[in-house]
Write a protein that holds these residues in place. Structure first.
Motif, PDB file in Angstrom:
ATOM      1  N   PHE A  33      -8.934  -6.765  -0.931  1.00 38.61           N
ATOM      2  CA  PHE A  33      -7.987  -5.701  -0.315  1.00 38.61           C
ATOM      3  C   PHE A  33      -6.526  -6.433  -1.052  1.00 38.61           C
ATOM      4  N   ASP A  34      -6.630  -7.111  -2.256  1.00 39.60           N
ATOM      5  CA  ASP A  34      -5.450  -7.723  -2.826  1.00 39.60           C
ATOM      6  C   ASP A  34      -4.521  -6.886  -3.533  1.00 39.60           C
ATOM      7  N   GLU A  35      -5.088  -5.636  -4.164  1.00 42.56           N
ATOM      8  CA  GLU A  35      -4.341  -4.690  -4.819  1.00 42.56           C
ATOM      9  C   GLU A  35      -3.046  -4.422  -3.718  1.00 42.56           C
ATOM     10  N   THR A  36      -3.248  -4.240  -2.613  1.00 44.43           N
ATOM     11  CA  THR A  36      -2.183  -3.858  -1.838  1.00 44.43           C
ATOM     12  C   THR A  36      -1.952  -4.885  -0.661  1.00 44.43           C
ATOM     13  N   GLY A  37      -2.490  -6.016  -0.474  1.00 44.81           N
ATOM     14  CA  GLY A  37      -2.609  -6.562   0.687  1.00 44.81           C
ATOM     15  C   GLY A  37      -2.825  -6.131   1.992  1.00 44.81           C
ATOM     16  N   LEU A  38      -3.108  -6.687   3.093  1.00 49.96           N
ATOM     17  CA  LEU A  38      -3.657  -6.122   4.309  1.00 49.96           C
ATOM     18  C   LEU A  38      -2.237  -5.424   4.870  1.00 49.96           C
ATOM     19  N   VAL A  39      -2.485  -4.056   4.862  1.00 51.49           N
ATOM     20  CA  VAL A  39      -1.241  -3.205   5.437  1.00 51.49           C
ATOM     21  C   VAL A  39      -1.392  -2.776   6.845  1.00 51.49           C
ATOM     22  N   GLY A  40      -0.336  -2.928   7.550  1.00 46.84           N
ATOM     23  CA  GLY A  40      -0.257  -2.503   9.195  1.00 46.84           C
ATOM     24  C   GLY A  40      -1.295  -3.131  10.147  1.00 46.84           C
ATOM     25  N   ARG A  41      -1.686  -4.063   9.977  1.00 46.17           N
ATOM     26  CA  ARG A  41      -2.621  -4.970  11.044  1.00 46.17           C
ATOM     27  C   ARG A  41      -1.749  -6.225  11.406  1.00 46.17           C
TER      28      ARG A  41
END
Length: 894
Positions: free
Chosen positions: A174-182
């Protein structure tokens, strides 16, 4: 104008950072190492750098620069800034402030750690600041990336030097966006693992909801935490297929069972390991290990339990699964992203994939799209990739079959027929519903219904909503993904049509019950059904209570007998019968009814409900405070809500255990209802008044004075806050009367705060209309007149009393209209001209412009909701200090 560089992948960030580090090291060699010895350049860091170089067989004797960390080489260059070309030194100095952020991002990129949301932008932005001729390799790499944005160079993460925790964690996908919202979920799970109270934690949720990404993030945080409780972290993925824009694709080389998983874990210690679980346990003996198994649902449950039993007791487990493991685990359900995070992921991922139309989607359209995608991370990524591959957004949203089958198919097909039937019923209802409601509407056997709902919950096909308010129950609702997966409901089906008919009949009765229970859970008129089975009985009991309120006890008894015949084992039948008997004055029947209800109550909560009402009866009707206290304590221990705390606090106060009583009364102030807060405040004021009386009886007037004033102050705050009723006003006045008595009887009045007493008397003067309407007013007036006869002229209390007398005398405008008697209040007749929120205006022939009145000054028993525009009313006049008149004691005319 130079184009802005936008990195798309970790590989691009890697090569750009590597180019930048190479430029820095070349500067080190060209401008420092060529004329300064390495030992002098490196100082105290020399031995450490040489040791790293020596450990590398390919390193030459002069290649020290290759073994310097980014921060080290940057700091050394700055330390010898005078030996560098001026423009290089200035550039390094100017950008020093960005170095800390750059190093942190560099370590995540180069060492295979999960990236944060803005890491790729940070790399591009930070390195773009270095523009001089000394950073030629960085410039060439930037230009390559600008001309070929899809360039994805191969790279292998560098090992972290001297890692404390042994691990085999994979790179994040998920490195394109980083881990979002967790963030909150990650923090909560990390704390649970660190506490190590549960050996197995399982992140459960539907396919694609982000279980794997969250588990990997947590695993890396354990590896990088210097205070990590684990010596090794072992990662095993049992995932055997992935979803792409082209459909579901099987993974080659996937681990298919726990035998393969055991071999994979053992090879972390010995690359040739091919042994059993018991042999793996020997490797782990003495280690504090965390075993992370992803996609556990593809493994046999017995194999997992065998692994759990065989590994050392100091081994903890973190699983991800669509269905969970069973009773030995602590489940952590994971739902979709919150709307804000989902929107951020959508725009960020669309921007990374250069799908500009999606990245700039209007917010309203984005909100609708995210709702259709159920805020699922996988669904969001799948949607963007599908549009990138040529699909139209509308068609992609309409045709999610492949996505839904990937997320749900394997769980749904494993369900028993009864669970599939229950899922169809939940789909037809399409609303949150309690288990007891399902028992009424589905007409399935209870045991079968319970097993089916548990199976649906384990498979994340239903969402369990915890209670949201006092007296509420847990509810079930079909998950958004399962709802989209199932075909449209066939309402022509006799089975589902029967469900719809039963629901309509049920909701009509349930709505009435819910309305009664909203205001106060432990109100005498609120029935407490144990299940949906009790609703018909509850309806009869409510009828009985309604007849009893109208003193029609014959009809009330008739309804009670019907309820007892219908449901003799329901404890509320006897509880309501006892309550009605107490109101009739039949204490013997009331006592017997409460005792029978206690016998029929099946659990601690039900017994506590009965004990609450029994305690009130014993205290108020029987005056048996000892027995009442015992039942009140049982109710508080089991329910611990505002009602039980209020009752227990009152009984303790009545028993002259004032300190304990007030502690419970203070707890009752946490009630959400303004009415309950006002009732509790009244009880607190009354407790101070009783305590003051007790002090007076003990010949301690000074203490009585202080305690009584404490009660007045609490009541005053509530009244000034806009919340009052007759009981609170009377309690405040009674408490102030006790303060007057304490002051009157005190031998050393100089030690008492007369100004504080005067302040409270002036408060009464300011609110004279409110206080004069109470029955306690004559007693208070007598007490203050008697005290004033003992006070010298100019005393603050005497002056306050005089102000109160003036306010009382000027309450009514008299003699203004012909024929009025100046010795009595003038009562006028008019009509309501207008009504606002909390106040209104009365029209009268002599006051055509209207007289203001506030709802707090209405006559006793009259409320704002009783009035309407044009209504004929009687009212009195009050003359205010500014000379204006206002209407008070407004009352509708008969």
């Amino acid at each position: 104008m130079e184009l802005e560089l936008q990195l798309q992948t970790k590989a691009q960030a890697y090569v750009l950072l590597d180019s930048f580090e190479s430029d820095l090291r070349r500067c080190f060699r060209d401008y420092l190492q060529d004329h300064i010895e390495p030992a002098e350049l490196l100082g105290s860091e020399y031995d450490d750098v040489v040791a790293r170089a020596a450990a590398d067989d390919t390193a030459g004797p002069d290649e020290v620069a290759d073994f310097l960390y980014l921060r080290q080489v940057y700091d050394i260059l700055l330390r010898y800034k005078n030996d560098l070309p001026r423009d290089l030194g200035n550039e390094l100095t100017t950008n020093l402030g960005s170095l800390t952020d750059l190093v942190a991002v560099r370590n995540r990129v180069m060492h295979g750690r999960p990236l944060q949301m803005d890491d790729l932008e940070s790399v591009a932005g930070l390195i773009s600041r270095f523009t001089t001729r000394y950073f030629t390799l960085s410039k060439q790499t930037r230009e390559h990336l600008l001309t070929d944005p899809l360039w994805d160079p191969p790279f292998a993460p560098k090992a972290v030097p001297y890692e404390r925790v042994l691990h085999n964690l994979p790179m994040a996908d998920f490195d394109e966006t980083g881990l979002v919202g967790r963030g909150s979920e990650s923090e909560s799970l990390k704390k649970l693992l660190e506490r190590r109270r549960d050996r197995i934690l399982t992140i459960t949720g539907e396919g694609g909801i982000g279980k794997t990404a969250l588990a990997l993030q947590i695993a890396y945080s354990m590896v990088d935490d210097p205070n990590s409780p684990f010596d090794c972290v072992l990662w095993i993925s049992l995932k055997n297929e992935i979803l792409t824009a082209d459909g579901v694709r099987a993974l080659s080389g996937a681990i298919l069972d726990m035998t393969g998983a055991t071999r994979e874990m053992g090879q972390v210690f010995d690359s040739s390991f091919s042994g059993s679980v018991d042999e793996l346990a020997e490797y782990l003996d003495g280690f504090s290990a965390l075993v992370v198994i992803d996609n556990l649902e593809t493994a046999q449950g017995t194999e997992v339990l065998e692994l759990y039993d065989a590994l050392p007791a100091d081994t903890s487990f973190l699983f991800t699964s669509r269905v969970g493991l069973g009773q030995v685990e602590r489940r952590y359900p994971l739902g979709g992203l919150d709307p804000k995070s989902a929107g951020l992921l959508f725009r960020k991922f669309a921007s990374r994939r250069r799908v500009s139309d999606l990245a700039s989607l209007p917010q309203q359209s984005l909100d609708a799209t995210l709702l259709d995608l159920r805020y699922s991370p996988l669904a969001i990524r799948w949607f963007v990739l599908s549009v990138e591959a040529g699909g139209t957004p509308q068609d992609t949203l309409r045709n999610q079959g492949e996505l839904l089958r990937f997320c749900v198919d394997n769980v749904y097909e494993a369900l028993e027929p009864s669970a599939k039937l229950l899922l169809a019923i939940l789909r037809s209802l399409d609303r949150p519903i309690s288990f007891d409601e399902l028992a009424v509407l589905a007409e399935l056997p209870i045991d079968e219904l319970r097993a089916s709902s548990q199976a649906l919950s384990r498979g994340s096909l239903v969402v369990r909503q915890p209670p949201t308010a006092e007296g509420a129950v847990e509810k079930l609702q079909i998950s958004a993904t399962a709802r989209a997966y199932l075909p449209r409901v066939d309402y022509a089906s006799p089975m589902l049509r029967g469900v719809a008919d039963r629901e309509a009949a049920y909701l009509s009765d349930r709505e009435r019950q819910e309305l009664e229970g909203q205001a106060r859970h432990l109100d005498a008129n609120t029935i407490h059904p144990r299940s949906a089975h009790d609703h018909p009985t509850a309806h009869l009991l409510r009828l009985a209570l309604r007849f009893a309120r109208n003193s029609d006890y014959e009809k009330a008894e008739s309804q009670l007998q019907r309820a007892r015949s219908l449901n003799p084992g329901f404890f509320e039948v006897d509880r309501v019968a006892a309550f009605i008997a107490a109101n009739k004055g039949d204490s013997y029947s009331a006592d017997l009814g409460y005792r029978n209800a206690l016998v029929l109550a099946e659990d601690r909560t039900e017994k506590a409900v009965v004990s609450y009402f029994f305690a009130g009866f014993l205290a108020r009707k029987q005056h048996d405070l000892s027995a009442a206290l015992r039942h009140a304590e049982e109710a508080q221990a089991a329910l611990a809500n505002a009602d039980t705390a209020l009752l227990l606090g009152n009984i303790l106060v009545w028993s002259q255990r004032f300190v304990e009583g007030q502690e419970y009364l203070e707890l009752a102030l946490d009630a959400p209802s303004p009415k309950m807060k006002r009732i509790t405040t009244t009880a607190i004021v009354d407790s101070w008044r009783r305590w003051a009386e007790h002090s007076l009886e003990g010949h301690n007037p000074s203490d009585a004075f202080e305690k009584a004033l404490s009660g007045v102050a609490i009541g005053r705050q509530t009244i000034l806050g806009g919340s009052q009723d007759t009981r609170l006003v009377a309690a405040v006045l009674d408490s102030l009367r006790q303060a007057l008595k304490g002051y009157e009887r005190a031998t050393d009045k100089a030690s008492l705060d007369a100004d504080r007493l005067a302040k409270e008397v002036r408060f009464v003067a300011d609110w004279i209309t409110l206080f004069r309407s109470t029955r306690e007013w004559p007693h208070f007036h007598t007490a203050i007149v008697r005290l004033n006869q003992q006070l010298p002229a100019g005393h603050p209390v005497a002056e306050a009393a005089a102000a109160m007398t003036r306010a009382d005398a000027s309450r009514f405008e008299v003699g203004r209209l012909g024929g009025s008697n100046g010795d009595i209040p003038l009562v006028l007749r008019g009509s309501i001209k207008s009504l606002m929120s909390g106040y209104g205006f009365v029209s009268h022939a002599k006051y055509p412009q209207g007289l203001f009145f506030h709802f707090t000054t209405l006559a006793n028993g009259v409320y704002g909701g009783d009035l309407f525009v044009g209504q004929s009313v009687e009212f009195e006049l009050e003359l205010q200090e500014d000379g204006r008149s206002r209407a008070i004691r407004v009352v509708p005319m008969a």
